[in-house]
Motif scaffolding. Structure first.
Motif, short mmCIF file in Angstrom:
data_model
loop_
_atom_site.label_atom_id
_atom_site.label_comp_id
_atom_site.label_asym_id
_atom_site.label_seq_id
_atom_site.Cartn_x
_atom_site.Cartn_y
_atom_site.Cartn_z
N LEU A 300 -10.65 -11.12 -21.72
CA LEU A 300 -9.92 -10.47 -22.81
C LEU A 300 -9.02 -11.46 -23.53
CD1 LEU A 300 -8.83 -7.07 -21.22
CD2 LEU A 300 -10.90 -7.60 -22.50
N GLY A 301 -8.39 -12.36 -22.78
CA GLY A 301 -7.50 -13.33 -23.40
C GLY A 301 -6.04 -12.97 -23.31
N VAL A 302 -5.64 -12.45 -22.15
CA VAL A 302 -4.22 -12.12 -21.95
C VAL A 302 -3.72 -12.72 -20.65
CG1 VAL A 302 -4.32 -9.97 -23.27
CG2 VAL A 302 -4.72 -9.91 -20.79
N GLN A 303 -2.47 -13.12 -20.64
CA GLN A 303 -1.78 -13.45 -19.39
C GLN A 303 -0.99 -12.21 -19.02
OE1 GLN A 303 0.76 -16.87 -19.60
NE2 GLN A 303 1.61 -16.56 -17.56
N MET A 304 -1.13 -11.75 -17.79
CA MET A 304 -0.60 -10.44 -17.44
C MET A 304 0.09 -10.45 -16.09
SD MET A 304 -4.36 -8.82 -16.77
CE MET A 304 -5.52 -9.65 -15.68
N GLN A 305 0.80 -9.37 -15.81
CA GLN A 305 1.52 -9.21 -14.55
C GLN A 305 1.59 -7.73 -14.20
OE1 GLN A 305 5.36 -11.14 -14.36
NE2 GLN A 305 6.14 -9.65 -12.87
N THR A 306 1.47 -7.44 -12.92
CA THR A 306 1.61 -6.06 -12.46
C THR A 306 3.03 -5.56 -12.75
OG1 THR A 306 -0.02 -6.41 -10.71
CG2 THR A 306 1.50 -4.54 -10.45
N LEU A 307 3.13 -4.35 -13.27
CA LEU A 307 4.42 -3.79 -13.65
C LEU A 307 4.71 -2.52 -12.85
CD1 LEU A 307 6.84 -3.95 -15.71
CD2 LEU A 307 5.55 -2.29 -17.09
N THR A 308 5.94 -2.41 -12.39
CA THR A 308 6.44 -1.19 -11.75
C THR A 308 7.69 -0.75 -12.51
OG1 THR A 308 7.87 -2.39 -10.21
CG2 THR A 308 5.59 -1.97 -9.50
N PRO A 309 8.09 0.52 -12.37
CA PRO A 309 9.32 0.96 -13.03
C PRO A 309 10.53 0.11 -12.65
CG PRO A 309 8.06 2.85 -12.27
CD PRO A 309 7.38 1.63 -11.72
N GLU A 310 10.59 -0.34 -11.40
CA GLU A 310 11.72 -1.15 -10.95
C GLU A 310 11.76 -2.49 -11.67
OE1 GLU A 310 10.86 2.02 -8.36
OE2 GLU A 310 9.53 0.34 -8.91
N LEU A 311 10.59 -3.14 -11.81
CA LEU A 311 10.55 -4.42 -12.52
C LEU A 311 10.89 -4.24 -13.99
CD1 LEU A 311 7.34 -6.07 -10.98
CD2 LEU A 311 9.71 -6.74 -10.60
N ALA A 312 10.43 -3.15 -14.57
CA ALA A 312 10.74 -2.90 -15.98
C ALA A 312 12.24 -2.68 -16.18
CB ALA A 312 9.96 -1.68 -16.46
N LYS A 313 12.88 -1.97 -15.26
CA LYS A 313 14.33 -1.75 -15.36
C LYS A 313 15.09 -3.06 -15.28
CE LYS A 313 14.37 2.96 -13.47
NZ LYS A 313 14.74 3.83 -12.33
N GLN A 314 14.66 -3.94 -14.38
CA GLN A 314 15.31 -5.24 -14.25
C GLN A 314 15.20 -6.02 -15.56
OE1 GLN A 314 13.90 -7.45 -10.84
NE2 GLN A 314 14.08 -5.68 -9.48
N ASN A 315 14.03 -5.99 -16.16
CA ASN A 315 13.84 -6.68 -17.44
C ASN A 315 14.71 -6.07 -18.53
OD1 ASN A 315 12.03 -8.37 -19.45
ND2 ASN A 315 12.03 -6.27 -20.24
N ASN A 316 14.71 -4.76 -18.61
CA ASN A 316 15.42 -4.09 -19.70
C ASN A 316 16.94 -4.20 -19.58
OD1 ASN A 316 12.91 -3.35 -20.64
ND2 ASN A 316 12.98 -1.29 -19.75
N SER A 317 17.43 -4.39 -18.33
CA SER A 317 18.87 -4.51 -18.14
C SER A 317 19.38 -5.92 -18.37
CB SER A 317 19.26 -4.05 -16.72
OG SER A 317 18.63 -4.88 -15.75
N ASP A 318 18.45 -6.87 -18.54
CA ASP A 318 18.84 -8.26 -18.80
C ASP A 318 19.27 -8.40 -20.26
OD1 ASP A 318 19.11 -10.98 -19.15
OD2 ASP A 318 17.20 -11.50 -18.21
N PRO A 319 20.52 -8.79 -20.51
CA PRO A 319 20.98 -8.89 -21.91
C PRO A 319 20.24 -9.96 -22.70
CG PRO A 319 22.59 -9.84 -20.39
CD PRO A 319 21.57 -9.16 -19.55
N ASN A 320 19.58 -10.89 -22.01
CA ASN A 320 18.89 -11.97 -22.71
C ASN A 320 17.40 -11.66 -22.96
OD1 ASN A 320 21.19 -13.71 -22.73
ND2 ASN A 320 20.81 -14.17 -20.55
#
Length: 404
Positions: A300-320
């Motif tokens: 397909l042409g994507v670099q990807m990573q398994t996502l969980t709600p916990e990982l998404a929350k960590q990303n979204n809470s990062d101010p940067n």
């Protein structure tokens, strides 16, 4: 007086005799209890003993008093295991810094354009899969080699011709012309392998020919991403049988001497952690390499990573963070390759892939397997979450080697 003494002696003798006879009767009525020296009789009858004993004994126990199961397994496949020596000539240009006009003026024509050629030598293992001289090994053992030499266990050497290489699965097929009656390794099935099964590695580690090590299958379906080989598409068999440089391409056997995997990689920072390509995967790839010399892999042409709600929350809470990700289970796109099928279809960085052709996906490995099992040019219906919206995109797979 004498008659009374005589009478007393007779009575004593009678009592002693009675006691003696009583002791004999008591002893004769006892049964000897079983001990380690004399084990209790086995309740198995002669008629069913062979079958039941075979079921109860492990391979190691069954081999006591005869050939061990490791010896039997190695004898079954040992003569089909080969050593592979490679040579490659490389030339290196002089450092561009040294080509600066200043150095040219200083050294004049004495500065060479390139360094003398170097001979790089490599060592690996392989095993014969066809009497005509077809050998299966790792791609990294023979890739870019100018010369391949195959040494059999009996000491004979032959020039090997690489028939096909697939870098994505790290597999290669080599052909030697040594007649049509070569020993052939018995190929098993990796689908029947279980954690805890015996694992026997055979090969030429560090140049020590015909080395055998024993261990167990530690785990199954260890993804190449987990192993740290992100450019491969494999689910490895993990084993604690000792594997070292030079074992690459050699067989991993079960207790019956059947090949269940191809020894491929190790963790240099650990002991007892080695990885083998499942033989079922290898057989399918080898068949294609024999026919066409290569294997086409859809992508397909994507670099990807398994996502969980916990990982998404960590990303979204990062101010940067530069992007907000839906807090769900799925596969998040980290990067989209330019001019790839994914880019053409409109997939973006930060999209979360949740479904392909109606199948829910929750891990990067699962998504990769779906793509790998698809056909070249097949249109896949990909459902993604982009922020609070759901998008349905059509992606037409292309051949991996064309990726830029």
């Amino acid at each position: 007086m004498r008659s009374k003494l005589t009478r007393s002696l007779r009575q004593l003798s009678t009592h002693v005799l009675a006691i003696f006879l009583g002791v004999l009767l008591t002893v004769s009525s006892l049964r000897v209890l079983p001990s380690q020296a004399e084990p209790a009789p086995n309740p198995i009858t002669n008629a069913d003993a062979p079958e039941l004993i075979a079921q109860r004994q492990s391979p190691a126990t069954a081999a006591i008093g005869s050939t061990s199961f490791v010896t039997a397994a190695v004898n079954r496949v040992g003569t089909a295991v080969v050593r592979i020596d490679t040579e490659r000539t490389i030339t290196r240009r002089v450092d561009p810094f040294m080509e600066d006009p200043f150095f040219r003026r200083f050294f004049g024509d004495g500065l060479p354009q390139q360094l003398p050629a170097e001979q790089l030598r490599g060592l690996g293992s392989g095993f014969i899969i066809d009497k005509s001289g077809l050998i299966l090994t790792n791609a990294h053992v023979v890739d870019k080699a100018d010369k391949v030499t195959v040494r059999l266990k009996d000491g004979r050497t032959f020039e090997g011709k690489v028939q096909g290489i697939d870098e994505v699965t790290d597999l290669a097929v080599v052909k030697i012309n040594a007649g049509n009656d070569l020993p052939v390794a018995s190929l098993g099935s990796s689908s029947n392998v279980q954690v805890g099964d015996w694992a026997i590695a055979v090969g030429n580690p560090l140049g020590f020919d015909n080395t055998v090590t024993l261990g167990i299958v530690s785990t199954l379906k260890r993804s190449s991403a987990q192993v740290g080989i992100s450019d491969k598409r494999l689910d490895f068999i993990q084993t604690d049988a000792a594997i070292n440089p030079g074992n690459s391409g050699g067989p991993l056997l079960n207790e019956r001497g059947e090949v269940i995997g191809i020894n491929t990689a190790i963790r240099p920072d650990a002991m007892g952690i080695g990885f083998a390509i499942p033989i079922d995967k290898a057989k399918a790839i080898a068949s294609q390499l024999q026919r066409t010399g290569k294997v086409a892999h859809p992508y397909l042409g994507v670099q990807m990573q398994t996502l969980t709600p916990e990982l998404a929350k960590q990303n979204n809470s990062d101010p940067n963070t530069s992007i907000q990700i839906p807090e769900i289970n799925g596969v998040v796109v980290i990067r989209v390759v330019a001019n790839s099928p994914a880019a053409t279809a409109g997939i973006r960085r930060g999209d979360v892939i949740v479904q392909i052709d109606g199948t829910t996906v929750t891990s990067a490995e699962q998504l990769q397997n779906i793509v790998e099992d698809s056909r070249l040019g097949q249109v896949l219906q990909v459902k993604v979450r982009r922020g609070n919206q759901t998008q349905q995109l059509s992606v037409r797979t292309a051949e991996l080697q064309n990726a830029s």
